[in-house]
Design a protein around this motif. Structure first.
Motif, PDB file in Angstrom:
ATOM      1  N   MET A   1      29.082 -12.882  -4.731  1.00 39.79           N
ATOM      2  CA  MET A   1      29.415 -12.416  -3.520  1.00 39.79           C
ATOM      3  C   MET A   1      28.341 -12.848  -2.473  1.00 39.79           C
ATOM      4  SD  MET A   1      30.899  -9.020  -2.213  1.00 39.79           S
ATOM      5  CE  MET A   1      31.550  -8.607  -0.328  1.00 39.79           C
ATOM      6  N   SER A   2      26.925 -12.832  -2.713  1.00 37.67           N
ATOM      7  CA  SER A   2      26.131 -13.195  -1.802  1.00 37.67           C
ATOM      8  C   SER A   2      26.161 -14.447  -1.393  1.00 37.67           C
ATOM      9  CB  SER A   2      24.670 -12.733  -2.509  1.00 37.67           C
ATOM     10  OG  SER A   2      24.294 -13.658  -3.724  1.00 37.67           O
ATOM     11  N   TRP A   3      26.654 -15.438  -2.325  1.00 38.23           N
ATOM     12  CA  TRP A   3      26.701 -16.790  -2.029  1.00 38.23           C
ATOM     13  C   TRP A   3      27.784 -17.010  -0.883  1.00 38.23           C
ATOM     14  CZ3 TRP A   3      23.612 -20.567  -3.338  1.00 38.23           C
ATOM     15  CH2 TRP A   3      22.689 -20.633  -4.326  1.00 38.23           C
ATOM     16  N   ILE A   4      28.854 -16.573  -1.055  1.00 39.39           N
ATOM     17  CA  ILE A   4      29.931 -16.251   0.015  1.00 39.39           C
ATOM     18  C   ILE A   4      29.523 -15.850   1.428  1.00 39.39           C
ATOM     19  CG2 ILE A   4      32.271 -15.596   0.690  1.00 39.39           C
ATOM     20  CD1 ILE A   4      32.810 -15.190  -2.401  1.00 39.39           C
ATOM     21  N   ALA A   5      28.783 -14.679   1.314  1.00 47.38           N
ATOM     22  CA  ALA A   5      28.160 -14.300   2.742  1.00 47.38           C
ATOM     23  C   ALA A   5      27.095 -15.105   3.189  1.00 47.38           C
ATOM     24  CB  ALA A   5      27.485 -12.892   2.273  1.00 47.38           C
ATOM     25  N   SER A   6      26.315 -15.869   2.379  1.00 49.84           N
ATOM     26  CA  SER A   6      25.304 -16.808   2.994  1.00 49.84           C
ATOM     27  C   SER A   6      26.144 -18.092   3.582  1.00 49.84           C
ATOM     28  CB  SER A   6      24.137 -17.221   1.832  1.00 49.84           C
ATOM     29  OG  SER A   6      23.788 -16.180   1.332  1.00 49.84           O
ATOM     30  N   ALA A   7      27.305 -18.227   3.058  1.00 53.17           N
ATOM     31  CA  ALA A   7      27.889 -19.541   3.548  1.00 53.17           C
ATOM     32  C   ALA A   7      28.519 -19.139   4.628  1.00 53.17           C
ATOM     33  CB  ALA A   7      28.934 -20.017   2.376  1.00 53.17           C
ATOM     34  N   VAL A   8      29.081 -18.057   4.818  1.00 50.69           N
ATOM     35  CA  VAL A   8      29.570 -17.745   6.176  1.00 50.69           C
ATOM     36  C   VAL A   8      28.481 -17.497   7.277  1.00 50.69           C
ATOM     37  CG1 VAL A   8      30.822 -15.545   7.126  1.00 50.69           C
ATOM     38  CG2 VAL A   8      31.537 -16.345   4.889  1.00 50.69           C
ATOM     39  N   ILE A   9      27.498 -17.090   6.870  1.00 53.48           N
ATOM     40  CA  ILE A   9      26.355 -17.042   7.765  1.00 53.48           C
ATOM     41  C   ILE A   9      25.821 -18.239   8.123  1.00 53.48           C
ATOM     42  CG2 ILE A   9      23.842 -16.378   8.189  1.00 53.48           C
ATOM     43  CD1 ILE A   9      25.749 -14.049   8.443  1.00 53.48           C
ATOM     44  N   LEU A  10      25.876 -19.327   7.421  1.00 54.51           N
ATOM     45  CA  LEU A  10      25.603 -20.585   7.600  1.00 54.51           C
ATOM     46  C   LEU A  10      26.679 -21.353   8.545  1.00 54.51           C
ATOM     47  CD1 LEU A  10      23.772 -23.022   7.272  1.00 54.51           C
ATOM     48  CD2 LEU A  10      24.898 -23.756   5.193  1.00 54.51           C
ATOM     49  N   LEU A  11      27.793 -21.227   8.202  1.00 53.19           N
ATOM     50  CA  LEU A  11      28.785 -21.487   8.961  1.00 53.19           C
ATOM     51  C   LEU A  11      28.682 -21.150  10.631  1.00 53.19           C
ATOM     52  CD1 LEU A  11      31.624 -23.016   9.388  1.00 53.19           C
ATOM     53  CD2 LEU A  11      32.981 -20.894   8.461  1.00 53.19           C
ATOM     54  N   SER A  12      28.519 -20.033  10.654  1.00 48.92           N
ATOM     55  CA  SER A  12      28.406 -19.228  12.169  1.00 48.92           C
ATOM     56  C   SER A  12      27.384 -19.924  12.614  1.00 48.92           C
ATOM     57  CB  SER A  12      28.339 -17.567  11.828  1.00 48.92           C
ATOM     58  OG  SER A  12      26.676 -17.369  11.489  1.00 48.92           O
ATOM     59  N   ILE A  13      26.187 -20.184  11.977  1.00 53.11           N
ATOM     60  CA  ILE A  13      24.956 -20.914  12.849  1.00 53.11           C
ATOM     61  C   ILE A  13      25.437 -22.312  13.230  1.00 53.11           C
ATOM     62  CG2 ILE A  13      22.705 -21.865  12.317  1.00 53.11           C
ATOM     63  CD1 ILE A  13      22.365 -19.470  10.420  1.00 53.11           C
ATOM     64  N   ILE A  14      26.271 -22.614  12.352  1.00 52.21           N
ATOM     65  CA  ILE A  14      26.505 -24.252  12.696  1.00 52.21           C
ATOM     66  C   ILE A  14      27.657 -24.125  14.068  1.00 52.21           C
ATOM     67  CG2 ILE A  14      28.101 -26.249  12.021  1.00 52.21           C
ATOM     68  CD1 ILE A  14      26.794 -25.678   9.173  1.00 52.21           C
ATOM     69  N   GLN A  18      27.291 -25.590  17.936  1.00 51.22           N
ATOM     70  CA  GLN A  18      28.118 -26.285  18.488  1.00 51.22           C
ATOM     71  C   GLN A  18      28.609 -25.950  19.529  1.00 51.22           C
ATOM     72  OE1 GLN A  18      30.657 -27.443  15.311  1.00 51.22           O
ATOM     73  NE2 GLN A  18      29.189 -29.147  14.558  1.00 51.22           N
ATOM     74  N   LYS A  19      28.045 -24.873  20.063  1.00 53.97           N
ATOM     75  CA  LYS A  19      28.741 -24.050  21.272  1.00 53.97           C
ATOM     76  C   LYS A  19      30.160 -23.502  21.212  1.00 53.97           C
ATOM     77  CE  LYS A  19      25.322 -26.193  24.402  1.00 53.97           C
ATOM     78  NZ  LYS A  19      25.114 -27.026  25.616  1.00 53.97           N
ATOM     79  N   ASN A  20      30.470 -23.076  19.894  1.00 55.58           N
ATOM     80  CA  ASN A  20      31.854 -22.445  19.810  1.00 55.58           C
ATOM     81  C   ASN A  20      31.663 -20.964  19.708  1.00 55.58           C
ATOM     82  OD1 ASN A  20      34.134 -21.173  18.473  1.00 55.58           O
ATOM     83  ND2 ASN A  20      34.207 -22.975  16.922  1.00 55.58           N
ATOM     84  N   LYS A  21      32.165 -20.081  20.497  1.00 56.94           N
ATOM     85  CA  LYS A  21      31.901 -18.704  20.893  1.00 56.94           C
ATOM     86  C   LYS A  21      32.327 -17.806  19.505  1.00 56.94           C
ATOM     87  CE  LYS A  21      36.021 -17.825  23.486  1.00 56.94           C
ATOM     88  NZ  LYS A  21      36.584 -17.583  24.550  1.00 56.94           N
ATOM     89  N   TRP A  22      33.264 -18.547  18.651  1.00 53.39           N
ATOM     90  CA  TRP A  22      34.009 -17.785  17.511  1.00 53.39           C
ATOM     91  C   TRP A  22      32.844 -17.928  16.466  1.00 53.39           C
ATOM     92  CZ3 TRP A  22      37.772 -14.938  18.764  1.00 53.39           C
ATOM     93  CH2 TRP A  22      38.362 -15.136  19.619  1.00 53.39           C
ATOM     94  N   VAL A  26      32.282 -14.868  13.283  1.00 57.79           N
ATOM     95  CA  VAL A  26      32.043 -15.378  11.935  1.00 57.79           C
ATOM     96  C   VAL A  26      30.831 -14.635  11.313  1.00 57.79           C
ATOM     97  CG1 VAL A  26      31.737 -17.229  10.390  1.00 57.79           C
ATOM     98  CG2 VAL A  26      33.505 -17.375  12.136  1.00 57.79           C
ATOM     99  N   ALA A  27      29.670 -14.609  12.423  1.00 54.30           N
ATOM    100  CA  ALA A  27      28.493 -14.095  12.093  1.00 54.30           C
ATOM    101  C   ALA A  27      28.773 -12.373  11.638  1.00 54.30           C
ATOM    102  CB  ALA A  27      27.519 -14.360  13.323  1.00 54.30           C
ATOM    103  N   ASN A  28      29.406 -11.935  12.282  1.00 53.16           N
ATOM    104  CA  ASN A  28      29.736 -10.450  12.001  1.00 53.16           C
ATOM    105  C   ASN A  28      30.374 -10.520  10.720  1.00 53.16           C
ATOM    106  OD1 ASN A  28      28.636  -9.289  14.433  1.00 53.16           O
ATOM    107  ND2 ASN A  28      30.608  -9.160  15.574  1.00 53.16           N
ATOM    108  N   ILE A  29      31.474 -11.258  10.597  1.00 51.65           N
ATOM    109  CA  ILE A  29      31.970 -11.237   9.059  1.00 51.65           C
ATOM    110  C   ILE A  29      30.891 -11.292   8.088  1.00 51.65           C
ATOM    111  CG2 ILE A  29      33.474 -12.570   7.676  1.00 51.65           C
ATOM    112  CD1 ILE A  29      35.321 -13.149  10.159  1.00 51.65           C
TER     113      ILE A  29
END
Length: 71
Positions: A1-14, A18-22, A26-29
Motif C-alpha cells: 500500500m505504501s507504493w500506491i500512496a507514494s505513486a499518488v503523491i508523485l502524481l500530485s506533484i506532477i 503543471q498548474k493543475n489545481k486538482w 490528489v495530494a490529500n488522497i
C-alpha cells in the motif's frame, strides 16, 4: 500500500507542477493513504505530519479556486 500512496503523491506533484489545481486533491488522497498506513504501523509522528499536509493542501486548493474566480 505504501507504493500506491507514494505513486499518488508523485502524481500530485506532477499535476501541481503543471498548474493543475486538482493536484491538491490528489495530494490529500495520498496523505489519507499514508495516515492509514501510519495507523496500521503505529507511526504516530507520521500521522501528525500528514494531518498538517491535509490542512495545507486544502488551503492551497481553496486559494487556487479563489484566484481562478478573480481572473
Amino acid at each position: 500500500m505504501s507504493w500506491i500512496a507514494s505513486a499518488v503523491i508523485l502524481l500530485s506533484i506532477i499535476m501541481i507542477g503543471q498548474k493543475n489545481k486538482w493536484g491538491w486533491i490528489v495530494a490529500n488522497i495520498g496523505a489519507i493513504l499514508f495516515i492509514v498506513i501510519y495507523l496500521k504501523t503505529k507511526i504516530y509522528g507520521g500521522i501528525a505530519l500528514d494531518l498538517v499536509l491535509l490542512v495545507m493542501n486544502t488551503y492551497n486548493f481553496i486559494k487556487w479556486n479563489k484566484n481562478d474566480k478573480q481572473l
